[in-house]
Design a protein around this motif. Structure first.
Motif, mmCIF file in Angstrom:
data_model
loop_
_atom_site.group_PDB
_atom_site.id
_atom_site.type_symbol
_atom_site.label_atom_id
_atom_site.label_comp_id
_atom_site.label_asym_id
_atom_site.label_seq_id
_atom_site.Cartn_x
_atom_site.Cartn_y
_atom_site.Cartn_z
ATOM 1 N N UNK A 115 50.883 23.791 15.506
ATOM 2 C CA UNK A 115 51.787 23.444 14.417
ATOM 3 C C UNK A 115 51.394 24.152 13.133
ATOM 4 N N UNK A 116 51.696 23.545 11.988
ATOM 5 C CA UNK A 116 51.429 24.189 10.706
ATOM 6 C C UNK A 116 49.943 24.517 10.561
ATOM 7 N N UNK A 117 49.060 23.532 10.783
ATOM 8 C CA UNK A 117 47.625 23.755 10.625
ATOM 9 C C UNK A 117 47.075 24.574 11.785
ATOM 10 N N UNK A 118 47.461 24.234 12.993
ATOM 11 C CA UNK A 118 46.963 24.983 14.151
ATOM 12 C C UNK A 118 47.328 26.450 14.079
ATOM 13 N N UNK A 119 48.568 26.748 13.684
ATOM 14 C CA UNK A 119 48.988 28.151 13.571
ATOM 15 C C UNK A 119 48.206 28.868 12.483
ATOM 16 N N UNK B 56 58.681 25.163 20.971
ATOM 17 C CA UNK B 56 58.803 26.146 19.895
ATOM 18 C C UNK B 56 57.451 26.605 19.356
ATOM 19 N N UNK B 57 56.370 26.294 20.076
ATOM 20 C CA UNK B 57 55.031 26.609 19.580
ATOM 21 C C UNK B 57 54.836 28.107 19.397
ATOM 22 N N UNK B 58 55.270 28.898 20.361
ATOM 23 C CA UNK B 58 55.049 30.342 20.267
ATOM 24 C C UNK B 58 55.836 30.941 19.099
ATOM 25 N N UNK C 135 56.663 29.366 16.242
ATOM 26 C CA UNK C 135 56.004 28.954 15.003
ATOM 27 C C UNK C 135 54.744 29.788 14.768
ATOM 28 N N UNK C 136 53.939 29.958 15.811
ATOM 29 C CA UNK C 136 52.710 30.742 15.672
ATOM 30 C C UNK C 136 53.040 32.178 15.274
ATOM 31 N N UNK C 137 54.055 32.767 15.889
ATOM 32 C CA UNK C 137 54.428 34.153 15.580
ATOM 33 C C UNK C 137 54.874 34.287 14.127
ATOM 34 N N UNK C 138 55.651 33.321 13.632
ATOM 35 C CA UNK C 138 56.128 33.391 12.247
ATOM 36 C C UNK C 138 54.986 33.217 11.247
ATOM 37 N N UNK C 139 54.103 32.261 11.516
ATOM 38 C CA UNK C 139 52.971 32.046 10.611
ATOM 39 C C UNK C 139 52.034 33.254 10.642
ATOM 40 N N UNK C 140 51.821 33.821 11.831
ATOM 41 C CA UNK C 140 50.958 34.997 11.940
ATOM 42 C C UNK C 140 51.537 36.170 11.159
ATOM 43 N N UNK C 141 52.851 36.334 11.208
ATOM 44 C CA UNK C 141 53.488 37.417 10.451
ATOM 45 C C UNK C 141 53.251 37.238 8.953
ATOM 46 N N UNK C 142 53.373 36.006 8.463
ATOM 47 C CA UNK C 142 53.098 35.744 7.051
ATOM 48 C C UNK C 142 51.626 36.003 6.716
ATOM 49 N N UNK C 143 50.734 35.609 7.637
ATOM 50 C CA UNK C 143 49.302 35.801 7.395
ATOM 51 C C UNK C 143 48.946 37.280 7.336
ATOM 52 N N UNK C 144 49.528 38.079 8.228
ATOM 53 C CA UNK C 144 49.267 39.522 8.224
ATOM 54 C C UNK C 144 49.762 40.151 6.929
ATOM 55 N N UNK C 145 50.917 39.702 6.484
ATOM 56 C CA UNK C 145 51.482 40.210 5.233
ATOM 57 C C UNK C 145 50.571 39.868 4.052
ATOM 58 N N UNK C 146 50.084 38.623 4.014
ATOM 59 C CA UNK C 146 49.232 38.189 2.903
ATOM 60 C C UNK C 146 47.873 38.879 2.941
ATOM 61 N N UNK D 296 40.667 21.794 7.082
ATOM 62 C CA UNK D 296 41.054 22.903 6.216
ATOM 63 C C UNK D 296 42.182 22.486 5.272
ATOM 64 N N UNK D 297 42.654 23.464 4.507
ATOM 65 C CA UNK D 297 43.777 23.237 3.601
ATOM 66 C C UNK D 297 44.820 24.320 3.831
ATOM 67 N N UNK D 298 46.069 23.947 3.749
ATOM 68 C CA UNK D 298 47.189 24.826 4.064
ATOM 69 C C UNK D 298 47.529 25.732 2.877
ATOM 70 N N UNK D 299 47.674 27.054 3.069
ATOM 71 C CA UNK D 299 47.613 27.775 4.337
ATOM 72 C C UNK D 299 46.164 28.109 4.736
ATOM 73 N N UNK D 300 45.839 27.793 5.963
ATOM 74 C CA UNK D 300 44.464 27.946 6.442
ATOM 75 C C UNK D 300 44.012 29.399 6.366
ATOM 76 N N UNK D 301 44.945 30.342 6.556
ATOM 77 C CA UNK D 301 44.558 31.752 6.585
ATOM 78 C C UNK D 301 44.281 32.321 5.201
ATOM 79 N N UNK D 302 44.597 31.570 4.134
ATOM 80 C CA UNK D 302 44.333 32.038 2.777
ATOM 81 C C UNK D 302 43.309 31.181 2.046
ATOM 82 N N UNK D 303 43.434 29.865 2.098
ATOM 83 C CA UNK D 303 42.528 29.000 1.344
ATOM 84 C C UNK D 303 41.191 28.905 2.071
ATOM 85 N N UNK D 304 40.095 29.179 1.382
ATOM 86 C CA UNK D 304 38.815 29.290 2.086
ATOM 87 C C UNK D 304 38.116 27.968 2.382
ATOM 88 N N UNK D 305 38.471 26.863 1.710
ATOM 89 C CA UNK D 305 37.705 25.630 1.886
ATOM 90 C C UNK D 305 37.895 25.018 3.264
#
Length: 490
Positions: free
Chosen positions: A12-16, A37-39, A41-52, A138-147
């Motif tokens: 989900x949001x945190x897992x992705x 819809x897991x795949x 959601x993961x694909x969309x969040x990953x795309x945002x993470x790669x962009x960031x 963690x804190x959302x977005x996990x791929x950006x916030x370091x804590x």
């Protein structure tokens, strides 16, 4: 501590977000989530993470890890060194999932739960190896916030806490170990207090959701982002510090300012009111649109914080600098080759009236590359604090191509020559997707005593490191742009 393979249970949001952070750190990830819809959601969040990540990091990223979706939980956790559980916040569900993970995971695997409030001691019940479970919140977005809050239960071993902290640090995170388990830990306890008060302000028609958010994001939210609560209040106390602040404002805690312990009933009327105001606040933007806006803002804030303290960084910016140095160290190649020191993507604010990257931004990138070279050579905050530094005394830039908004870029550097006071370097900016060279810069840097404001020899250790790298680069083929002057014909 190196991490090669992980498993994520729940996408989900945190897992992705966990999946994206792990993959971008070069870790192979096996995922189990039976949701249809897991795949997606993961694909969309990953795309945002790669962009960031392309905007955030000025260091060469490792090759991304491999993503695999497993048919069963057992397949996902087999062989994983770290297993991150991110299923919904139901104690019975989490216990069942954690017991299944425990039964099939490798004996030395660390199990982290992303729970935002459940006690780890409660989660450990029924596990055969409860000593290896930690809450890793963690804190959302996990791929950006370091804590990430690390919380052990009654049966969690000290070794597990240490290992978990090392693993999350290797992912570019900032682990904070909580001394004793309490419901909701530390971060969510603080957020809950603010949330309760905000609900009353909406309920009593004192402020709308937009007005409340504006109060936060235009004032103390920015202060909290770089200094937290207590240090901010220490400054508010003036030269007398925190003691003066507590003496002056402590009595206010007894005043009837807050309804903190009195929560409004979340009836349909209040829910409808908040939801309607929130819809209006969004202005038709989708969740993905808002995520990208959020990510861009966080990138800008964190990168700005990374420029503080003489480039050593402050707060989340210091964590970014540490992560970039880890990436540079991992990417260093013992063979003779130009150093790849920085990378990123061209933001909108770098674009001029011609529709491509404006000229002074090339100088900015080359300056950041020189800074990265100095860091690579071992010049840190302590070195600069000692009153020694390198000053750039001459630069020649050739503009060879165009970079547009969103284009990726990377820089490579070689040392042309060096002596005890001078460092002669050559940089190139390239588009990694096309391989085309966008610009080159030849620079002369002078080692100086910043107090005396005059050139001074480098110390022996630094001189040896520079000389060793210069010898490696001396065997590289010549570059046509080296030694050119303005107006010289090809």
């Amino acid at each position: 501590m190196a991490l090669n393979r992980a498993a994520c249970i729940g996408g989900g949001v945190i897992g992705a977000g966990w999946i994206a952070r792990l993959l971008l750190a070069g870790v192979d990830v096996d995922v189990f989530d039976p949701a249809p819809d897991a795949q997606r959601i993961v694909a969309e969040v990953l795309a945002n993470a790669q962009r960031a990540a392309g905007k955030l990091l000025d260091a060469p990223l490792p090759a991304p890890g491999q993503l695999r979706f497993a048919d069963t939980l057992e397949q996902a956790v087999a062989g994983a060194e770290l297993i991150q559980e991110s299923v919904p916040e139901r104690l019975d569900l989490k216990r069942a999932v954690l017991q299944a993970i425990d039964a099939h995971a490798a004996p030395d695997a660390i199990i982290g739960s992303s729970t935002s409030g459940l006690l780890p001691s409660d989660l450990q019940q029924g596990m055969r190896h409860p000593e290896r479970l930690v809450v890793a919140h963690p804190y959302n977005p996990v791929y950006l916030l370091p804590l990430v809050e690390i919380v052990g239960g009654h049966q969690t071993s000290t070794q597990t806490i240490r290992r978990a902290s090392s693993l999350y640090t290797a992912l570019g995170m900032k682990p904070v170990t909580i001394n004793r388990e309490i419901e909701a830990f530390v971060g969510d306890r603080l957020l809950e207090a603010l949330w309760r008060e905000a609900l009353w302000l909406v309920k009593d028609d004192i402020a709308s959701v937009t007005e409340i958010d504006d109060v936060i994001r235009y004032s103390f939210g920015l202060r909290w982002a770089q200094m937290g609560l207590f240090q901010t209040y220490r400054i508010a106390g003036g030269e007398a510090g925190m003691r003066h602040f507590l003496g002056q404002f402590g009595p206010a805690l007894k005043w009837p300012w807050t309804k903190l312990m009195d929560v409004p009933e979340m009836d349909e009327a209040l829910i409808d009111k908040i939801a309607a105001q929130s819809d209006e606040q969004a202005g038709g933007r989708s969740i993905r649109d808002l995520e990208r806006i959020r990510d861009d803002n966080l990138v800008a804030i964190i990168r700005a914080l990374a420029q503080q303290q003489g480039g050593a960084g402050w707060g989340a910016g210091a964590a970014l600098r540490d992560q970039e140095q880890m990436l540079r160290d991992a990417a260093a190649d013992a063979t003779a080759a130009p150093l790849q020191l920085t990378s990123g993507s061209v933001p909108a604010e770098w674009i001029d009236y011609n529709g491509h990257m404006t000229e002074h931004r090339y100088l900015q990138v080359f300056g950041e590359t020189s800074d990265a070279l100095l860091t690579h050579l071992g010049l840190d905050a302590d070195y600069f604090a000692s009153g020694r530094s390198f000053y750039t005394v001459e630069t020649h830039i050739m503009h060879l191509g165009e970079a547009h908004e969103g284009d990726g870029y990377e820089t490579r550097t070689r040392i042309l020559s060096a002596d005890d006071k001078r460092l002669h370097v050559f940089h190139q900016i390239s588009n990694p997707a096309t391989g085309s060279v966008l610009a080159s810069a030849e620079q002369m840097l002078l080692h100086v005593d910043t107090t005396a404001q005059k050139a001074t020899p480098v110390d022996a250790d630094l001189g040896n490191r520079i000389a060793a790298l210069a010898r490696e680069h001396a065997v590289l083929p010549g570059a046509a742009a080296v030694g050119r002057y303005v107006g010289q014909r090809p």
